[in-house]
Design an enzyme around this catalytic site. Structure first.
Site, PDB file in Angstrom:
ATOM      1  N   LYS A  13       0.704  -1.224  -0.015  1.00  0.00           N
ATOM      2  CA  LYS A  13      -0.139   0.064   0.013  1.00  0.00           C
ATOM      3  C   LYS A  13       0.885   1.412   0.151  1.00  0.00           C
ATOM      4  O   LYS A  13       0.330   2.258  -0.409  1.00  0.00           O
ATOM      5  CB  LYS A  13      -0.889  -0.119   1.076  1.00  0.00           C
ATOM      6  CG  LYS A  13      -1.743  -1.471   1.400  1.00  0.00           C
ATOM      7  CD  LYS A  13      -2.759  -1.602  -0.007  1.00  0.00           C
ATOM      8  CE  LYS A  13      -3.181  -3.122  -0.139  1.00  0.00           C
ATOM      9  NZ  LYS A  13      -3.636  -3.396  -1.443  1.00  0.00           N
TER      10      LYS A  13
ATOM     11  N   GLU B  19      -2.400   8.118   7.747  1.00  0.00           N
ATOM     12  CA  GLU B  19      -3.282   8.745   6.816  1.00  0.00           C
ATOM     13  C   GLU B  19      -4.487   9.519   7.713  1.00  0.00           C
ATOM     14  O   GLU B  19      -4.477   9.316   8.742  1.00  0.00           O
ATOM     15  CB  GLU B  19      -4.121   7.835   5.823  1.00  0.00           C
ATOM     16  CG  GLU B  19      -3.450   7.399   4.789  1.00  0.00           C
ATOM     17  CD  GLU B  19      -4.321   6.327   3.869  1.00  0.00           C
ATOM     18  OE1 GLU B  19      -3.979   5.936   2.874  1.00  0.00           O
ATOM     19  OE2 GLU B  19      -5.562   6.348   4.121  1.00  0.00           O
TER      20      GLU B  19
ATOM     21  N   HIS C 292     -16.041  -4.530   7.009  1.00  0.00           N
ATOM     22  CA  HIS C 292     -15.233  -4.446   6.044  1.00  0.00           C
ATOM     23  C   HIS C 292     -15.706  -5.542   4.756  1.00  0.00           C
ATOM     24  O   HIS C 292     -15.092  -6.012   3.788  1.00  0.00           O
ATOM     25  CB  HIS C 292     -13.703  -4.837   6.003  1.00  0.00           C
ATOM     26  CG  HIS C 292     -13.407  -3.704   7.005  1.00  0.00           C
ATOM     27  ND1 HIS C 292     -13.350  -2.375   6.606  1.00  0.00           N
ATOM     28  CD2 HIS C 292     -12.916  -3.735   8.271  1.00  0.00           C
ATOM     29  CE1 HIS C 292     -12.951  -1.550   7.834  1.00  0.00           C
ATOM     30  NE2 HIS C 292     -12.484  -2.329   8.809  1.00  0.00           N
TER      31      HIS C 292
ATOM     32  N   ARG D 209      -7.922  -7.708  -9.564  1.00  0.00           N
ATOM     33  CA  ARG D 209      -8.514  -8.774  -9.960  1.00  0.00           C
ATOM     34  C   ARG D 209      -9.988  -8.518 -10.371  1.00  0.00           C
ATOM     35  O   ARG D 209     -10.441  -7.338 -10.395  1.00  0.00           O
ATOM     36  CB  ARG D 209      -8.573  -9.714  -8.676  1.00  0.00           C
ATOM     37  CG  ARG D 209      -9.423  -8.914  -7.492  1.00  0.00           C
ATOM     38  CD  ARG D 209      -9.965  -9.783  -6.270  1.00  0.00           C
ATOM     39  NE  ARG D 209     -10.889  -8.951  -5.587  1.00  0.00           N
ATOM     40  CZ  ARG D 209     -10.405  -8.207  -4.789  1.00  0.00           C
ATOM     41  NH1 ARG D 209      -9.308  -7.820  -4.408  1.00  0.00           N
ATOM     42  NH2 ARG D 209     -11.433  -7.495  -3.946  1.00  0.00           N
TER      43      ARG D 209
HETATM   44  C1  MV4 Z   1      -9.912   4.899   5.598  1.00  0.00           C
HETATM   45  C2  MV4 Z   1     -11.085   5.431   6.233  1.00  0.00           C
HETATM   46  C3  MV4 Z   1     -11.184   6.807   6.662  1.00  0.00           C
HETATM   47  N1  MV4 Z   1      -9.920   7.480   6.569  1.00  0.00           N
HETATM   48  N2  MV4 Z   1      -8.886   5.520   5.512  1.00  0.00           N
HETATM   49  C4  MV4 Z   1     -11.506   0.334   5.290  1.00  0.00           C
HETATM   50  C5  MV4 Z   1     -11.243  -0.702   4.318  1.00  0.00           C
HETATM   51  C6  MV4 Z   1     -10.068  -0.152   3.699  1.00  0.00           C
HETATM   52  N3  MV4 Z   1      -9.944  -0.385   2.334  1.00  0.00           N
HETATM   53  C7  MV4 Z   1      -9.661   1.197   4.175  1.00  0.00           C
HETATM   54  N4  MV4 Z   1     -10.982   1.547   5.191  1.00  0.00           N
HETATM   55  C8  MV4 Z   1     -10.938   2.841   5.461  1.00  0.00           C
HETATM   56  N5  MV4 Z   1      -9.908   3.480   5.301  1.00  0.00           N
HETATM   57  C9  MV4 Z   1      -8.933   7.071   5.975  1.00  0.00           C
HETATM   58  N6  MV4 Z   1      -7.763   7.496   5.821  1.00  0.00           N
HETATM   59  C10 MV4 Z   1     -12.093   4.462   6.597  1.00  0.00           C
HETATM   60  C11 MV4 Z   1     -12.154   3.277   6.009  1.00  0.00           C
HETATM   61  C12 MV4 Z   1     -13.533   2.355   6.271  1.00  0.00           C
HETATM   62  C13 MV4 Z   1     -14.140   2.005   5.494  1.00  0.00           C
HETATM   63  C14 MV4 Z   1     -13.925   2.275   4.120  1.00  0.00           C
HETATM   64  C15 MV4 Z   1     -14.526   1.566   2.879  1.00  0.00           C
HETATM   65  C16 MV4 Z   1     -15.683   1.011   3.264  1.00  0.00           C
HETATM   66  C17 MV4 Z   1     -16.261   0.530   4.520  1.00  0.00           C
HETATM   67  C18 MV4 Z   1     -15.249   1.159   5.463  1.00  0.00           C
HETATM   68  C19 MV4 Z   1     -15.893   1.156   6.884  1.00  0.00           C
HETATM   69  C20 MV4 Z   1     -14.914   1.514   7.940  1.00  0.00           C
HETATM   70  C21 MV4 Z   1     -13.650   2.256   7.795  1.00  0.00           C
END
Ligand code: MV4
Length: 503
Positions: free
Chosen positions: A116, A200, A235, A292
């Site tokens: 990442k 982040e 998630h 994918r």
């Molecule tokens: C985040 C975020 C808020 N701020 N990054 C969750 C899964 C992963 N792909 C990244 N995720 C998140 N990253 C920052 N800087 C909030 C989430 C997140 C989230 C993102 C997408 C879909 C559902 C989620 C549920 C909780 C937190």
């Protein structure tokens, strides 16, 4: 030219890939574990080979075994599906080294996007928006405090080898910073064998919006618009739709342009997905790229008319994509519900077992991608997803109405399913109004948990009718003490039949 594809996967996605191969007159080879002898993908392929015991590590993740089957069967290409070996650069490399075609991107693209921090660096260089945060690896607590103060709280600590929410920590204040950092590092080390973490800025209530991209080996890259995936639980995506209710033509054009730039920056080949977070001001940030074919790809197929697996195979053969960006447009609205064998009334515990009955919805604007049949036993070893229900409507409202209709038609007995929970989502005002973000399920917990299992309702109703009938019969015969549960009576069978066909 690819003449025989080995599908290194199982369940619904294996069936879905085989279907397109059949339409292209390409022969197919299935592989299966000890738990999947009776799986649909085994029956649907032209040939099938046993590859080992039920646990994935000994079967669907066994690279040597899968390559051996490819050799024995004379397959010339391998499609990895999603999960399992689909984002394993080592596998992609070994497939190519064995003289076979890997239906997917290069090992280098998989490796770059799998890390990442590397992905973030490449995106910054390509002019793609990333979440404000660290560009360098965090090494000591002094540096940690310095960058955390720069970024500000709340912030997130993420594992570089993570993704999909694994190894993530929310830090609300400087007091928690050092302990969260240490915990994140040790968690990352034990989960991924790599304790590299980065910071982040925390985006408070984001939308998860992803763009489907296709890239061929001749340098053509297009996007096939977005998918709104904010309805998630731990998630895990639950419902996806396209177009996103919050999308505007300008935002789509800019996000689409950056998604294409992201794919170009790693010389991407094949089908991929660029994930973004979108905040309430419509600022968007690159999150990660999935190298994918994704579970939710059918909604994109529905609004664009493109068979993504067919394009994957054409690209793998070295042909150009069938269309250009300007040829693509959005037709109507598509929604997907993921049907899981799990019990929403018992903390979504997996509910494996034998499917006693299954009636799938049909009719205008409906697609189901599944693999289970009556008498099939859902194994405990793999993801408990049974099928995906995809509907189309001319408008979003029409698609929601169609989803409600088809969820009601969907009858599965023998195992508990997430259908009652999905029905409830379709009735939640935040969802019907298109006013939701990633906190949707948490924000609507109380409403969503009041599920009425229609199957159970109908069964109860039929039982009451049956009992009254039974009682009347006894009374007619002059037996005043005739009220009893008619165990194993024909009324039990009646109740079951009723429950299956009642809408
Ligand atoms: C985040 C975020 C808020 N701020 N990054 C969750 C899964 C992963 N792909 C990244 N995720 C998140 N990253 C920052 N800087 C909030 C989430 C997140 C989230 C993102 C997408 C879909 C559902 C989620 C549920 C909780 C937190």
């Amino acid at each position: 030219m690819i003449q025989k594809v080995l599908v290194a996967n199982r369940g619904e996605i294996a069936v879905r890939i085989i279907r397109t191969c059949r339409e292209m007159d390409i022969a197919t080879v299935a592989v299966y574990s000890a738990a999947d002898r009776k799986s649909m993908h085994v029956r649907y392929a032209n040939e099938a080979y046993f590859i080992g015991p039920a646990p994935s590590a000994e079967s669907y993740l066994n690279i040597d075994k899968i390559l051996e089957v490819a050799r024995i069967s004379g397959a010339d290409a391998i499609h990895p599906g999603y999960g399992f070996l689909s984002e394993n650069a080592e596998f992609a490399k070994r497939v190519t080294e064995a003289g076979l075609i890997f239906i997917g991107p290069t090992p280098d693209a998989i490796t770059s996007m799998g890390d990442k921090m590397t992905a973030r660096r490449i995106m910054i260089d390509a002019g793609v928006n990333v979440v404000p945060g660290t560009k360098e690896k965090l090494t000591d607590t002094d540096q940690l405090l310095r960058v955390a103060t720069e970024i500000g709280f709340p912030l997130m600590i993420k594992a570089s080898s993570g993704g999909g929410g694994k190894g993530m920590r929310l830090v609300r204040s400087s007091q928690e910073l050092v302990s969260s950092y240490q915990m994140a590092r040790s968690e990352a080390l034990s989960a991924f064998g790599d304790d590299t973490v980065y910071i982040e800025k925390y985006i408070e209530s984001p939308h998860h919006i992803e763009f489907q991209v296709l890239a061929d080996t001749l340098g053509n890259v297009v996007h096939l618009f977005e998918r709104e995936c904010s309805v998630q639980r731990r998630h895990q995506k639950v419902v996806e739709e396209t177009p996103s209710p919050i999308m505007t033509p300008q935002l789509r054009a800019e996000m689409g342009r950056q998604a294409v730039a992201a794919a170009r920056s790693v010389n991407y080949v094949g089908a991929g997905t660029v994930e973004f977070l979108v905040d309430d001001q419509q600022n968007f940030y690159f999150l990660e790229m999935n190298t994918r074919l994704q579970v939710e790809h059918p909604i994109t197929e529905r609004i664009t008319g493109v068979d993504l697996v067919r394009q994957q195979i054409k690209i793998a053969n070295g042909f150009p994509i069938d269309f250009s960006q300007d040829d693509l447009s959005i037709s109507g609205h598509a929604i997907e519900c993921r049907i899981y064998a799990e019990d929403p009334e018992n903390n979504f515990m997996p509910s494996p077992g034998i499917v006693k009955h299954i009636t799938e919805p049909l009719g205008f604007g409906v697609r189901t991608d599944g693999y289970v049949y009556e008498g099939y036993e859902i194994p405990i070893y793999y993801d408990p997803m049974i099928s995906k229900l995809i509907v189309w409507g001319q408008t979003r409202d029409e698609a929601i109405q169609r989803m409600k209709r088809t969820l009601n038609e969907y009858k599965i007995t023998g195992v508990k399913t997430s259908i009652p929970f999905l029905k409830r989502i379709m009735e939640t005002p935040d969802f019907t109004q298109g006013a939701y973000n990633t906190h949707f399920i948490a924000n609507n917990e109380a409403f969503l948990m009041q599920t009425t299992d229609c199957n159970r309702d109908c069964e109860n109703m039929a039982m009451i009718v049956a009992l009254i009938d039974y009682q009347n019969e006894k009374l007619r015969k002059g037996n005043k003490h005739g009220v009893a549960t008619p165990k194993n009576s024909r009324w039990n069978d009646f109740a079951k039949r009723e429950n299956l066909f009642r809408l």
